[in-house]
Design an enzyme around this catalytic site. Structure first.
Site, PDB file in Angstrom:
ATOM      1  N   SER A  42       0.752  -1.345  -0.037  1.00 45.71           N
ATOM      2  CA  SER A  42       0.117   0.081   0.025  1.00 45.71           C
ATOM      3  C   SER A  42       0.927   1.168  -0.144  1.00 45.71           C
ATOM      4  O   SER A  42       1.616   1.298  -0.964  1.00 45.71           O
ATOM      5  CB  SER A  42      -0.800  -0.041   1.189  1.00 45.71           C
ATOM      6  N   GLU A  75     -10.452  -3.124  -6.138  1.00 44.10           N
ATOM      7  CA  GLU A  75      -9.727  -1.892  -5.083  1.00 44.10           C
ATOM      8  C   GLU A  75      -9.847  -0.754  -6.171  1.00 44.10           C
ATOM      9  O   GLU A  75      -9.835  -0.632  -7.359  1.00 44.10           O
ATOM     10  CB  GLU A  75      -7.969  -2.277  -4.886  1.00 44.10           C
ATOM     11  N   HIS A 102      -8.447  -5.000  -0.043  1.00 43.13           N
ATOM     12  CA  HIS A 102      -7.242  -4.320   0.175  1.00 43.13           C
ATOM     13  C   HIS A 102      -6.456  -5.086   1.498  1.00 43.13           C
ATOM     14  O   HIS A 102      -7.175  -5.229   2.430  1.00 43.13           O
ATOM     15  CB  HIS A 102      -7.412  -2.756   0.357  1.00 43.13           C
TER      16      HIS A 102
END
Length: 298
Positions: A146, A240, A270
Protein backbone atom coordinates in the site's frame (compact mmCIF):
# COMPACT_ATOMS: atom_id res chain seq x y z
CA UNK A 1 -15.98 -18.12 -1.79
CA UNK A 2 -18.05 -18.08 1.41
CA UNK A 3 -15.06 -17.00 3.49
CA UNK A 4 -14.25 -14.25 1.00
CA UNK A 5 -17.84 -13.01 1.19
CA UNK A 6 -17.76 -12.98 4.99
CA UNK A 7 -14.43 -11.13 5.09
CA UNK A 8 -15.58 -8.50 2.61
CA UNK A 9 -18.87 -8.03 4.47
CA UNK A 10 -17.04 -7.56 7.77
CA UNK A 11 -14.69 -4.98 6.30
CA UNK A 12 -17.63 -3.12 4.75
CA UNK A 13 -19.20 -2.91 8.18
CA UNK A 14 -16.12 -2.00 10.21
CA UNK A 15 -13.65 -0.10 8.02
CA UNK A 16 -15.35 1.25 4.92
CA UNK A 17 -17.68 3.59 6.92
CA UNK A 18 -14.58 5.46 8.09
CA UNK A 19 -14.38 6.89 4.58
CA UNK A 20 -17.93 8.26 4.56
CA UNK A 21 -16.21 11.51 5.50
CA UNK A 22 -12.57 12.52 6.00
CA UNK A 23 -11.64 10.94 9.36
CA UNK A 24 -9.10 12.26 11.79
CA UNK A 25 -5.75 10.50 11.96
CA UNK A 26 -6.48 9.62 15.57
CA UNK A 27 -9.71 7.88 14.59
CA UNK A 28 -7.94 5.90 11.85
CA UNK A 29 -5.12 4.85 14.14
CA UNK A 30 -7.52 3.77 16.84
CA UNK A 31 -9.54 1.65 14.41
CA UNK A 32 -6.50 -0.09 12.96
CA UNK A 33 -4.91 -0.62 16.36
CA UNK A 34 -8.08 -2.33 17.60
CA UNK A 35 -8.07 -4.68 14.62
CA UNK A 36 -4.34 -5.27 15.02
CA UNK A 37 -4.78 -6.20 18.67
CA UNK A 38 -7.60 -8.59 17.81
CA UNK A 39 -5.32 -10.28 15.31
CA UNK A 40 -2.82 -11.06 18.05
CA UNK A 41 -5.28 -13.08 20.15
CA UNK A 42 -4.01 -16.61 20.65
CA UNK A 43 -0.74 -15.91 18.82
CA UNK A 44 2.78 -15.72 20.11
CA UNK A 45 4.42 -12.33 19.53
CA UNK A 46 7.00 -12.26 16.76
CA UNK A 47 10.55 -11.92 17.99
CA UNK A 48 12.25 -8.82 16.57
CA UNK A 49 15.75 -7.44 16.90
CA UNK A 50 15.86 -3.65 16.92
CA UNK A 51 18.95 -2.12 15.36
CA UNK A 52 20.19 1.00 13.59
CA UNK A 53 20.58 0.85 9.82
CA UNK A 54 21.51 4.06 8.03
CA UNK A 55 20.60 6.10 11.10
CA UNK A 56 17.08 4.64 11.26
CA UNK A 57 15.82 2.24 13.91
CA UNK A 58 14.62 -0.90 12.12
CA UNK A 59 13.23 -4.30 13.10
CA UNK A 60 15.16 -7.38 12.00
CA UNK A 61 13.01 -10.49 11.78
CA UNK A 62 14.87 -13.72 11.18
CA UNK A 63 18.64 -14.10 11.43
CA UNK A 64 20.52 -10.84 10.72
CA UNK A 65 23.79 -12.78 10.36
CA UNK A 66 22.42 -14.35 7.16
CA UNK A 67 21.78 -10.99 5.48
CA UNK A 68 24.77 -11.16 3.13
CA UNK A 69 23.16 -14.18 1.48
CA UNK A 70 19.95 -12.25 0.94
CA UNK A 71 17.73 -9.80 2.80
CA UNK A 72 14.17 -8.54 2.33
CA UNK A 73 13.53 -4.85 2.92
CA UNK A 74 9.89 -4.43 3.96
CA UNK A 75 7.99 -1.11 3.85
CA UNK A 76 4.61 -1.21 5.58
CA UNK A 77 1.32 0.30 4.54
CA UNK A 78 -1.14 2.51 6.41
CA UNK A 79 -1.76 5.62 4.33
CA UNK A 80 1.61 7.11 5.38
CA UNK A 81 0.07 7.76 8.81
CA UNK A 82 -0.82 4.41 10.41
CA UNK A 83 0.99 1.16 11.15
CA UNK A 84 -0.48 -2.23 12.09
CA UNK A 85 2.75 -3.41 13.66
CA UNK A 86 1.66 -6.86 14.81
CA UNK A 87 0.23 -7.82 11.40
CA UNK A 88 3.34 -6.53 9.67
CA UNK A 89 5.59 -8.56 11.94
CA UNK A 90 3.59 -11.74 11.37
CA UNK A 91 3.76 -11.26 7.60
CA UNK A 92 7.50 -10.59 7.75
CA UNK A 93 8.09 -13.60 9.99
CA UNK A 94 6.31 -15.76 7.44
CA UNK A 95 8.49 -14.35 4.67
CA UNK A 96 11.65 -14.98 6.67
CA UNK A 97 10.57 -18.55 7.40
CA UNK A 98 9.59 -19.39 3.82
CA UNK A 99 12.53 -17.73 2.10
CA UNK A 100 15.23 -18.45 4.65
CA UNK A 101 16.18 -14.75 4.43
CA UNK A 102 15.95 -12.16 7.21
CA UNK A 103 13.54 -9.27 6.84
CA UNK A 104 14.35 -5.66 7.68
CA UNK A 105 11.08 -3.91 8.51
CA UNK A 106 11.24 -0.12 8.48
CA UNK A 107 8.98 1.70 10.97
CA UNK A 108 9.45 4.94 9.08
CA UNK A 109 8.27 8.26 10.48
CA UNK A 110 4.55 8.81 10.02
CA UNK A 111 2.49 11.79 8.93
CA UNK A 112 1.05 14.17 9.95
CA UNK A 113 3.66 14.55 12.69
CA UNK A 114 6.37 13.92 10.09
CA UNK A 115 4.91 14.61 6.62
CA UNK A 116 6.58 14.10 3.25
CA UNK A 117 9.46 13.50 2.75
CA UNK A 118 10.32 12.19 6.23
CA UNK A 119 9.10 8.61 5.76
CA UNK A 120 10.58 8.38 2.28
CA UNK A 121 13.91 9.69 3.54
CA UNK A 122 13.92 6.98 6.23
CA UNK A 123 13.33 4.22 3.67
CA UNK A 124 16.09 5.53 1.39
CA UNK A 125 18.47 5.84 4.34
CA UNK A 126 17.89 2.20 5.31
CA UNK A 127 18.53 0.99 1.76
CA UNK A 128 21.72 3.04 1.61
CA UNK A 129 22.66 1.69 5.03
CA UNK A 130 22.29 -1.90 3.89
CA UNK A 131 24.57 -1.19 0.93
CA UNK A 132 27.08 0.57 3.21
CA UNK A 133 27.05 -2.47 5.50
CA UNK A 134 28.37 -4.55 2.62
CA UNK A 135 25.17 -6.31 1.58
CA UNK A 136 25.33 -6.67 -2.22
CA UNK A 137 22.42 -5.01 -4.02
CA UNK A 138 21.71 -8.23 -5.92
CA UNK A 139 21.03 -9.80 -2.51
CA UNK A 140 18.29 -7.30 -1.56
CA UNK A 141 14.61 -7.57 -2.46
CA UNK A 142 12.27 -4.70 -1.56
CA UNK A 143 8.63 -5.34 -0.65
CA UNK A 144 6.13 -2.54 -0.18
CA UNK A 145 2.50 -2.76 0.83
CA UNK A 146 0.00 0.00 0.00
CA UNK A 147 1.65 3.28 1.06
CA UNK A 148 4.83 1.26 1.48
CA UNK A 149 4.59 0.19 -2.16
CA UNK A 150 4.43 3.85 -3.15
CA UNK A 151 7.55 4.46 -1.07
CA UNK A 152 9.26 1.40 -2.56
CA UNK A 153 8.82 2.68 -6.12
CA UNK A 154 10.10 6.14 -5.25
CA UNK A 155 13.01 4.50 -3.41
CA UNK A 156 14.03 2.68 -6.61
CA UNK A 157 13.82 5.91 -8.60
CA UNK A 158 15.82 7.86 -6.03
CA UNK A 159 18.42 5.08 -5.83
CA UNK A 160 18.91 5.26 -9.60
CA UNK A 161 19.13 9.05 -9.54
CA UNK A 162 21.65 8.93 -6.67
CA UNK A 163 23.84 6.47 -8.53
CA UNK A 164 23.08 3.62 -6.14
CA UNK A 165 22.68 0.14 -7.62
CA UNK A 166 19.19 -1.30 -7.94
CA UNK A 167 18.09 -4.18 -5.71
CA UNK A 168 17.50 -7.66 -7.09
CA UNK A 169 13.77 -7.04 -7.35
CA UNK A 170 10.76 -5.30 -5.88
CA UNK A 171 7.29 -6.57 -4.93
CA UNK A 172 4.43 -4.04 -4.90
CA UNK A 173 1.30 -5.02 -2.99
CA UNK A 174 -1.66 -2.72 -3.81
CA UNK A 175 0.50 0.21 -4.84
CA UNK A 176 -1.08 3.70 -4.89
CA UNK A 177 1.03 5.17 -7.69
CA UNK A 178 -1.14 8.20 -8.53
CA UNK A 179 -2.17 10.38 -5.59
CA UNK A 180 -4.10 12.69 -7.92
CA UNK A 181 -6.82 9.99 -8.01
CA UNK A 182 -6.57 10.02 -11.80
CA UNK A 183 -7.01 6.28 -12.32
CA UNK A 184 -10.41 5.21 -13.73
CA UNK A 185 -10.81 2.63 -10.94
CA UNK A 186 -10.78 5.42 -8.36
CA UNK A 187 -14.38 6.05 -9.45
CA UNK A 188 -15.37 2.75 -11.08
CA UNK A 189 -14.48 0.66 -8.02
CA UNK A 190 -15.66 3.10 -5.37
CA UNK A 191 -18.69 0.96 -4.51
CA UNK A 192 -17.11 -2.51 -4.76
CA UNK A 193 -13.94 -1.79 -2.78
CA UNK A 194 -14.75 -3.27 0.63
CA UNK A 195 -12.22 -1.22 2.61
CA UNK A 196 -11.56 2.14 1.00
CA UNK A 197 -13.52 4.98 -0.54
CA UNK A 198 -12.79 8.12 -2.59
CA UNK A 199 -12.28 10.25 0.51
CA UNK A 200 -8.96 8.52 1.05
CA UNK A 201 -7.39 10.74 -1.61
CA UNK A 202 -8.03 14.14 0.04
CA UNK A 203 -7.20 12.50 3.39
CA UNK A 204 -3.76 11.37 2.18
CA UNK A 205 -3.09 14.69 0.48
CA UNK A 206 -4.05 16.62 3.61
CA UNK A 207 -2.22 14.28 6.00
CA UNK A 208 0.92 13.41 4.08
CA UNK A 209 1.59 15.91 1.30
CA UNK A 210 1.05 19.33 2.79
CA UNK A 211 1.96 21.86 0.11
CA UNK A 212 3.52 19.28 -2.25
CA UNK A 213 1.63 18.84 -5.53
CA UNK A 214 -0.02 15.38 -5.73
CA UNK A 215 1.44 14.81 -9.21
CA UNK A 216 5.03 15.27 -7.99
CA UNK A 217 6.96 12.10 -8.94
CA UNK A 218 8.23 11.67 -5.36
CA UNK A 219 4.65 11.18 -4.15
CA UNK A 220 3.05 9.87 -7.35
CA UNK A 221 5.71 7.62 -8.89
CA UNK A 222 3.44 6.95 -11.87
CA UNK A 223 4.66 10.31 -13.20
CA UNK A 224 8.33 9.56 -12.52
CA UNK A 225 11.10 8.19 -14.73
CA UNK A 226 10.68 4.42 -14.97
CA UNK A 227 13.91 3.69 -16.83
CA UNK A 228 16.48 1.36 -15.31
CA UNK A 229 14.47 -0.01 -12.38
CA UNK A 230 14.80 -3.44 -10.78
CA UNK A 231 12.44 -6.26 -11.85
CA UNK A 232 8.95 -5.53 -10.50
CA UNK A 233 6.01 -7.71 -9.47
CA UNK A 234 2.70 -5.94 -8.82
CA UNK A 235 -0.22 -7.52 -6.95
CA UNK A 236 -3.67 -5.91 -6.70
CA UNK A 237 -7.34 -6.86 -6.43
CA UNK A 238 -9.78 -6.18 -9.25
CA UNK A 239 -12.18 -4.51 -6.79
CA UNK A 240 -9.73 -1.99 -5.32
CA UNK A 241 -10.01 1.70 -6.10
CA UNK A 242 -6.27 1.59 -6.82
CA UNK A 243 -6.53 -1.26 -9.35
CA UNK A 244 -5.62 0.99 -12.27
CA UNK A 245 -2.76 2.55 -10.35
CA UNK A 246 -1.02 -0.82 -10.77
CA UNK A 247 -2.18 -1.34 -14.35
CA UNK A 248 -0.97 2.08 -15.46
CA UNK A 249 2.32 1.61 -13.60
CA UNK A 250 2.90 -1.71 -15.34
CA UNK A 251 2.37 -0.02 -18.70
CA UNK A 252 4.89 2.70 -17.82
CA UNK A 253 7.41 0.13 -16.61
CA UNK A 254 7.08 -1.98 -19.77
CA UNK A 255 7.42 1.03 -22.04
CA UNK A 256 10.63 1.90 -20.17
CA UNK A 257 12.02 -1.57 -20.85
CA UNK A 258 11.76 -2.95 -17.33
CA UNK A 259 10.93 -6.54 -16.41
CA UNK A 260 7.50 -6.39 -14.79
CA UNK A 261 4.74 -8.82 -13.82
CA UNK A 262 1.16 -8.09 -12.74
CA UNK A 263 -1.06 -10.41 -10.69
CA UNK A 264 -4.70 -9.29 -10.42
CA UNK A 265 -6.71 -11.10 -7.74
CA UNK A 266 -10.49 -11.40 -7.95
CA UNK A 267 -12.78 -9.76 -5.39
CA UNK A 268 -10.11 -9.52 -2.70
CA UNK A 269 -10.05 -6.77 -0.09
CA UNK A 270 -7.17 -4.36 0.22
CA UNK A 271 -4.52 -6.03 2.44
CA UNK A 272 -5.87 -9.53 1.74
CA UNK A 273 -2.25 -10.65 1.59
CA UNK A 274 -2.18 -10.82 5.39
CA UNK A 275 -5.48 -12.66 5.93
CA UNK A 276 -4.82 -16.33 6.68
CA UNK A 277 -8.48 -17.29 6.19
CA UNK A 278 -8.27 -16.49 2.48
CA UNK A 279 -6.72 -19.14 0.24
CA UNK A 280 -5.79 -16.38 -2.20
CA UNK A 281 -3.56 -14.90 0.49
CA UNK A 282 -1.58 -18.15 0.60
CA UNK A 283 -1.37 -18.28 -3.19
CA UNK A 284 -0.16 -14.69 -3.27
CA UNK A 285 2.46 -15.42 -0.61
CA UNK A 286 3.68 -18.36 -2.69
CA UNK A 287 4.06 -16.07 -5.72
CA UNK A 288 5.97 -13.53 -3.65
CA UNK A 289 8.31 -16.18 -2.26
CA UNK A 290 8.89 -17.56 -5.77
CA UNK A 291 9.69 -14.05 -7.06
CA UNK A 292 12.13 -13.48 -4.20
CA UNK A 293 13.84 -16.80 -4.83
CA UNK A 294 14.19 -16.14 -8.56
CA UNK A 295 15.46 -12.58 -7.99
CA UNK A 296 18.13 -13.68 -5.51
CA UNK A 297 19.27 -16.52 -7.78
CA UNK A 298 19.65 -14.30 -10.83
Amino acid sequence: MLIRTIVNAGLRRVLKPLWNDIPSVGRMRAAYQRIDRLGTLGRRPVRVHVADVGGVGVEWIGQPDAARDGVILYLHGGGFAVRAAAADRRYCAGLARRTGRPVVSVPYRLAPECPFPAGLDDCCAVYAGLLAAGIPPHRIVVIGHSAGANLALVLLMRARDNGWPQPAGCVLLSAPTDLTAGSPSAIANAACDSMQGPNIWPWVRMTYLGAVAPDHPDVSPLFGDWAGLAPLHFHVSDTEIILDDSRRAVERARRAGNRVTLSVWHDMPHSFYYMNALREAWRCRAEVVAFIGAALRA
